[in-house]
Design a protein around this motif. Structure first.
Motif: not given
Length: 103
Positions: A29-45
């Motif tokens: 969804i446009p512009f939602v990744y700016a919000w969801s990356c707040a948990w995606v990036i830590p979870l991949v680590f």
């Protein structure tokens, strides 16, 4: 490491892979990744730590998912990387669910 501990870590990794895939899906969804990356990036680590601790064969795909999480921040081109992240998360979930029955 005890098999109960490995089983628990694999379950936690599956759950976090689901959360990562949901984050990537919401990111379509446009512009939602700016919000969801707040948990995606830590979870991949976190997944990388789980993969290293358990030695469950998902380490390389998890490292690829880390790169895809950061590349997904690129405007417009990030959609391609989000689709790739969904695929890699799905592959990891399939691998983990197969191995889950072996412990």
């Amino acid at each position: 490491m005890r098999s109960d501990t490995i089983r628990l870590l694999n379950l936690l990794q599956i759950l976090s892979e689901v959360a990562i895939a949901v984050g990537y899906l919401l990111g379509l969804i446009p512009f939602v990744y700016a919000w969801s990356c707040a948990w995606v990036i830590p979870l991949v680590f976190v997944n990388l730590v789980f993969a290293i601790l358990t030695g469950n064969g998902t380490t390389l795909k998890t490292i690829i998912n880390i790169a895809l999480a950061f590349l997904s921040l690129i405007p417009l081109l990030g959609y391609v990387f989000r689709f790739g992240g969904i695929v890699v998360s799905g592959l990891n979930m399939r691998e983990l669910s197969k191995r889950r029955n072996n412990y």
